[in-house]
Motif scaffolding. Structure first.
Motif, short mmCIF file in Angstrom:
data_model
loop_
_atom_site.label_atom_id
_atom_site.label_comp_id
_atom_site.label_asym_id
_atom_site.label_seq_id
_atom_site.Cartn_x
_atom_site.Cartn_y
_atom_site.Cartn_z
N VAL A 123 -0.13 -22.00 7.23
CA VAL A 123 -0.69 -20.56 6.20
C VAL A 123 0.07 -18.96 7.33
CG1 VAL A 123 -2.50 -19.00 6.92
CG2 VAL A 123 -2.88 -21.85 6.51
N LEU A 124 0.17 -19.47 8.14
CA LEU A 124 1.03 -18.15 8.77
C LEU A 124 2.72 -17.90 8.21
CD1 LEU A 124 0.41 -18.37 12.53
CD2 LEU A 124 -0.60 -17.36 11.05
N TRP A 125 2.97 -19.09 7.96
CA TRP A 125 4.24 -19.12 6.96
C TRP A 125 4.19 -18.45 5.64
CZ3 TRP A 125 6.45 -21.40 2.92
CH2 TRP A 125 8.00 -21.44 2.77
N GLY A 126 3.30 -19.39 5.06
CA GLY A 126 2.91 -19.07 3.37
C GLY A 126 2.61 -17.14 3.39
N LYS A 127 1.93 -16.86 4.56
CA LYS A 127 1.63 -15.60 4.52
C LYS A 127 2.95 -14.34 5.09
CE LYS A 127 -1.56 -12.10 4.16
NZ LYS A 127 -1.77 -11.86 2.47
N ALA A 128 3.73 -14.92 6.02
CA ALA A 128 5.16 -13.96 6.20
C ALA A 128 5.72 -14.10 4.93
CB ALA A 128 5.19 -15.12 7.63
N THR A 129 5.87 -15.49 4.41
CA THR A 129 7.16 -15.34 2.65
C THR A 129 6.61 -14.31 1.99
OG1 THR A 129 7.04 -17.78 3.65
CG2 THR A 129 8.17 -17.06 1.74
N GLU A 130 5.13 -14.05 1.32
CA GLU A 130 4.43 -13.18 0.57
C GLU A 130 4.72 -12.14 1.12
OE1 GLU A 130 0.32 -13.18 0.56
OE2 GLU A 130 0.41 -13.94 -1.00
N GLU A 131 4.70 -11.66 2.62
CA GLU A 131 5.02 -10.40 2.89
C GLU A 131 6.47 -9.74 2.74
OE1 GLU A 131 3.70 -10.00 6.49
OE2 GLU A 131 1.44 -9.85 5.96
N ILE A 132 6.83 -10.71 3.19
CA ILE A 132 8.58 -10.56 3.36
C ILE A 132 9.10 -10.84 0.95
CG2 ILE A 132 11.36 -11.99 2.68
CD1 ILE A 132 9.60 -12.51 5.52
N GLU A 133 8.38 -10.74 0.81
CA GLU A 133 9.32 -11.47 -0.93
C GLU A 133 8.25 -10.32 -1.08
OE1 GLU A 133 6.68 -14.86 -2.61
OE2 GLU A 133 8.35 -16.03 -1.59
N GLU A 134 6.92 -9.65 -1.10
CA GLU A 134 6.63 -8.57 -1.37
C GLU A 134 7.70 -6.96 -1.06
OE1 GLU A 134 2.27 -7.80 -0.15
OE2 GLU A 134 2.20 -9.55 -1.88
N ASP A 135 8.11 -6.87 -0.15
CA ASP A 135 9.37 -6.43 0.38
C ASP A 135 10.36 -5.85 -0.65
OD1 ASP A 135 7.06 -5.42 2.47
OD2 ASP A 135 7.83 -6.21 4.02
#
Length: 242
Positions: A208-220
């Protein structure tokens, strides 16, 4: 709670779910794995690793015919649903009013007033409310101060920093911590099922944490690559006659 919160947040469009996205799949799979780990840790014992010096109590509550188990289960479902709504509400409140201590103070004051009214209606006998200077008073104070007030401040602060998904993702760890503290301080037995369940929960939490962190990087990255909205909506220069 880890089941109810993603469903509610998706309905309110607070979280995105893209089927072909690795980050979305990681969040979904991580949540499912955490739920499976919680079930394994709760309902499966297996061989004993560390035997307790106290008398073991068999885990046969599922065979009980007492209707209070069913009522308690329904109340817990309602409680987790309302807590999930409260986390979502905190996200919107903290955007407009970023003061975690004041928010928790107002929440605790309201909860105390409601609890007093319900308790007085449930137990009208004044003699049942007597509390001496013993372990009961220490348990009540420590539970109120550390378990509720400080715990809610930490949760609100975490929601303000990283969002409610991070807070709800760590909820299954409460079962792991309670099992560990029970073995250390209460002399509970440690079973293989507890180790397996804790490991599965940890893997799900990482997903879950990896997916959320990756999602934030993709949005940035997407925000950097997209053209500036300020330049996109800027009016064209017009010639004016002098």
């Amino acid at each position: 709670m880890i089941t109810l919160f993603p469903l509610i947040s998706l309905q309110l469009r607070m979280e995105k779910l893209v089927i072909k996205s690795r980050s979305s799949n990681a969040k979904v799979m991580g949540s499912i794995i955490s739920i499976v780990g919680a079930f394994v840790l709760t309902f499966y014992n297996g061989p004993s690793i560390w035997n307790s010096s106290l008398l073991d109590q068999p885990n046969d509550f599922l065979k009980s015919v007492d209707s209070s188990w069913a009522i308690a289960g329904i109340l817990l479902i309602v409680d987790y649903f309302l807590v999930s709504l409260w986390y979502i509400l905190q996200v919107h409140i903290l955007k407009e009013f970023p003061d975690e201590v004041t928010l928790v103070l107002l929440y605790s004051t309201t909860a105390i007033i409601i609890s007093i009214v319900v308790a007085l209606l449930s137990v009208p006998n004044a003699s049942d409310w007597k509390i001496g200077l013993n372990l009961s008073l220490i348990s009540i104070l420590s539970s109120g101060i550390f378990g509720k007030f400080i715990g809610n401040i930490v949760s609100a602060w975490s929601i303000h920093l990283k969002g409610a998904v991070y807070v709800t993702s760590f909820k299954p760890l409460q079962i792991v911590i309670s099992v560990a503290l029970g073995v250390i301080f209460l002399g509970d037995s440690l079973y293989v099922g507890s180790i397996i369940g804790a490991t599965i929960i940890s893997i799900g939490l990482y997903g879950v944490l990896w997916g959320k962190a990756t999602e934030e990087i993709e949005e940035d990255i997407g925000s950097l690559e997209s053209p500036s909205t300020e330049n996109a909506h800027a009016p064209l220069l017009q010639n004016y006659r002098t």
